[in-house]
Scaffold this active site. Structure first.
Site, PDB file in Angstrom:
ATOM      1  N   TYR A 139       0.916  -1.282   0.304  1.00 23.10           N
ATOM      2  CA  TYR A 139       0.042   0.002  -0.285  1.00 23.10           C
ATOM      3  C   TYR A 139       1.066   1.306  -0.175  1.00 23.10           C
ATOM      4  CZ  TYR A 139      -4.953  -1.921   0.373  1.00 23.10           C
ATOM      5  OH  TYR A 139      -5.399  -2.431   0.250  1.00 23.10           O
ATOM      6  N   LYS A 214       3.039 -15.022   4.867  1.00 25.93           N
ATOM      7  CA  LYS A 214       3.189 -15.909   3.304  1.00 25.93           C
ATOM      8  C   LYS A 214       4.554 -15.927   3.145  1.00 25.93           C
ATOM      9  CE  LYS A 214       1.455 -17.862  -0.703  1.00 25.93           C
ATOM     10  NZ  LYS A 214       0.724 -18.985  -0.016  1.00 25.93           N
ATOM     11  N   ASP A 246      -3.061 -18.223   2.112  1.00 31.51           N
ATOM     12  CA  ASP A 246      -4.105 -18.338   1.351  1.00 31.51           C
ATOM     13  C   ASP A 246      -4.312 -20.499   2.819  1.00 31.51           C
ATOM     14  OD1 ASP A 246      -1.319 -19.764   1.977  1.00 31.51           O
ATOM     15  OD2 ASP A 246      -1.554 -20.887  -0.038  1.00 31.51           O
ATOM     16  N   ASP A 270      -6.530  -6.402   4.694  1.00 31.19           N
ATOM     17  CA  ASP A 270      -7.783  -6.046   3.354  1.00 31.19           C
ATOM     18  C   ASP A 270      -8.634  -7.463   2.812  1.00 31.19           C
ATOM     19  OD1 ASP A 270      -9.617  -4.537   2.120  1.00 31.19           O
ATOM     20  OD2 ASP A 270      -8.136  -4.812   0.192  1.00 31.19           O
ATOM     21  N   ASP A 274     -12.419  -8.748   4.663  1.00 29.29           N
ATOM     22  CA  ASP A 274     -13.959  -9.010   3.986  1.00 29.29           C
ATOM     23  C   ASP A 274     -14.034 -10.657   4.408  1.00 29.29           C
ATOM     24  OD1 ASP A 274     -13.512  -6.129   2.946  1.00 29.29           O
ATOM     25  OD2 ASP A 274     -14.415  -6.655   1.165  1.00 29.29           O
TER      26      ASP A 274
HETATM   27  C1  IPM Z   1     -10.867  -0.687   2.963  1.00 35.48           C
HETATM   28  C2  IPM Z   1     -10.667  -0.108   1.539  1.00 35.48           C
HETATM   29  C3  IPM Z   1      -9.663   0.509   0.896  1.00 35.48           C
HETATM   30  C4  IPM Z   1      -8.514  -0.499   1.525  1.00 35.48           C
HETATM   31  C5  IPM Z   1      -9.013   0.430  -0.684  1.00 35.48           C
HETATM   32  C6  IPM Z   1     -10.416   1.298  -0.504  1.00 35.48           C
HETATM   33  C7  IPM Z   1      -7.632   1.123  -0.682  1.00 35.48           C
HETATM   34  O1  IPM Z   1     -10.543  -1.685   0.620  1.00 35.48           O
HETATM   35  O2  IPM Z   1     -11.105  -0.057   3.590  1.00 35.48           O
HETATM   36  O3  IPM Z   1     -10.630  -2.081   3.079  1.00 35.48           O
HETATM   37  O4  IPM Z   1      -7.760  -1.366   0.883  1.00 35.48           O
HETATM   38  O5  IPM Z   1      -7.731  -0.901   2.546  1.00 35.48           O
HETATM   39 MN    MN Z   2     -11.148  -3.726   1.905  1.00 33.04          MN
END
Ligand code: IPM
Ligand code: MN
Ligand code: NAD
Length: 376
Positions: A139, A214, A246, A270, A274
């Protein structure tokens, strides 16, 4: 005596951002009324519409102004009309880096009557904490594309812990074109986030943290992570499990409640957060916080969801619970608890049709917000 007041910069942003923050704000205000404080919002217009109209992403003067506030509350940024990265890097990542918000805290919790796609093994619901490193990794924004097979990549970056300089040159033979993206890990950045994860685990009464890694494929950056993490965990008297990311994803879909505290480098964090949001009922219920030593920012982990923006189908619970994290961080524990209890009470008692669309109900964003507000 003057009443206690907190200054909060509000960046509603794009898509469902304004919709979910619009539902959350009155609930946080009501919590303040009960507990004897108020929130003074300063609204900032940054996002797609402002950018398309003015060409401005995030002016330094606004960032400086925000620096004097008590917290940032952000909806989401990103819009299909704007090239990916301009708003996301220019607003969201810029704020995380500028204020050195080095921990991205992402609790994955299940709530009453929120349907889970996969049943947890222990039967007690889900309660995992993702502690994501928030300033480095892939990042950094360091990279480049070749022209005529050659790229010179400028390593310049400013972080709270250091500034980085230098350059790397890469050349493909035969004029092959390509792109580079550089990942970075520094000892103090890894150490502080691992230390944070260890303290969080201890507060939860746990003796182990799990590192998403990883090093089999990326031994330089993630081998380094593992070394620093092992050293810091030992210093903190915490056991450390290292799991390849993974395999972690594989284990999570089979046993969603396998882990307590997961510490992760930026990109794996990240992705895994999710995944855990999905496992705990949906992105619409997944709260998040960017924690730094000066100014912290509070944002649900979901994005601007252009596919449902403007339809009223966005679930506001993630934003409301993110607001509770903000109140807790401001030291207003009682108010934070009230908000959480109102959410839980609503989920427990609402007729099915009054639940958010995400949970199979028919309550719009605003309606779900009103029903929770009514319980404050
Ligand atoms: C998050 C988002 C951001 C990230 C993006 C929009 C840059 O996916 O906040 O999880 O990857 O951190
Ligand atoms: Mn995200
Ligand atoms: P997203 O999180 O916006 O959406 C993924 C899926 O989840 C979509 O189907 C969406 O409808 C659903 N969803 C998200 N939030 C929901 C909610 N509250 N209630 C119900 N359903 C919800 O991810 P994406 O589609 O990859 O990204 C869309 C835009 O948002 C992109 O521009 C992206 O860069 C940006 N983004 C911003 C942030 C942020 O500002 N923090 C985070 C992630 C993505």
């Amino acid at each position: 005596m003057t009443a206690k007041e907190y200054a909060v910069a509000r960046l509603s942003g794009d898509g469902i951002g304004p919709e979910v923050l619009g539902a959350a704000a009155p609930i946080l205000e009501a919590a303040g009324e009960r507990e004897g404080f108020s929130l003074r919002w300063t609204d900032y217009p940054f996002g797609a519409a402002h950018y398309l109209r003015t060409g401005e992403v995030l002016p330094p003067s606004a960032v400086e102004e925000m620096g004097a506030m008590d917290a940032l509350f952000l909806g989401a940024v990103g819009d299909p009309r704007v090239k990916p990265g301009i708003l996301e890097r220019g607003i969201l990542l810029h704020l995380r880096f500028h204020f050195d918000q080095y921990v991205n805290l992402r609790p994955a919790k299940s709530y009453p009557r929120v349907p889970l796609p996969i049943q947890p093994k222990k039967g007690a619901g889900l309660d995992t904490l993702v502690v994501r490193e928030n300033t480095e990794d892939f990042y950094m924004g360091i990279g480049g594309c070749t022209t005529g097979g050659t790229a010179s990549v400028d390593l310049a970056a400013e972080r709270g812990l250091y500034s980085l300089e230098g350059s790397l040159e890469g050349r493909f033979s035969n004029g092959v074109e390509g792109a580079f993206q550089i990942g970075v890990a520094s000892e103090p950045a890894v150490r502080r986030v691992v230390a944070w994860g260890c303290r969080a685990a201890r507060d939860r009464g746990e003796e182990r943290i799990t590192l998403a890694s990883k090093s089999n494929a990326l031994p330089q950056i993630y081998g380094f992570w593992e070394e620093v993490a092992a050293h810091e965990a030992a210093r903190q008297g915490m056991a450390l499990s290292v799991v390849n990311v993974d395999a972690m994803c594989y284990h999570l879909v089979r046993t969603p409640d396998l882990y307590g505290v997961i510490v992760a480098p930026n990109m794996f964090g990240d992705i895994v957060s999710d995944l855990l949001a999905g496992l705990s009922g949906g992105l619409g219920v997944a709260a998040g916080a960017d924690i730094g030593d000066s100014l912290s920012m509070f944002e649900p982990i979901h994005g601007s969801a252009p596919d449902i923006a403007g339809t009223g189908r966005a679930n506001p619970l993630a934003a409301i619970l993110t607001g509770a994290l903000m109140l807790d961080h401001l030291g207003e524990k009682g108010a934070a608890r009230r908000v959480e209890e109102a959410v839980t009470g609503y989920l427990q008692s609402a007729p099915s049709s009054s639940l958010p669309f995400e949970f199979g109900g028919e309550a719009s964003t605003a309606k779900a917000g009103e029903l929770i507000l009514g319980r404050m």
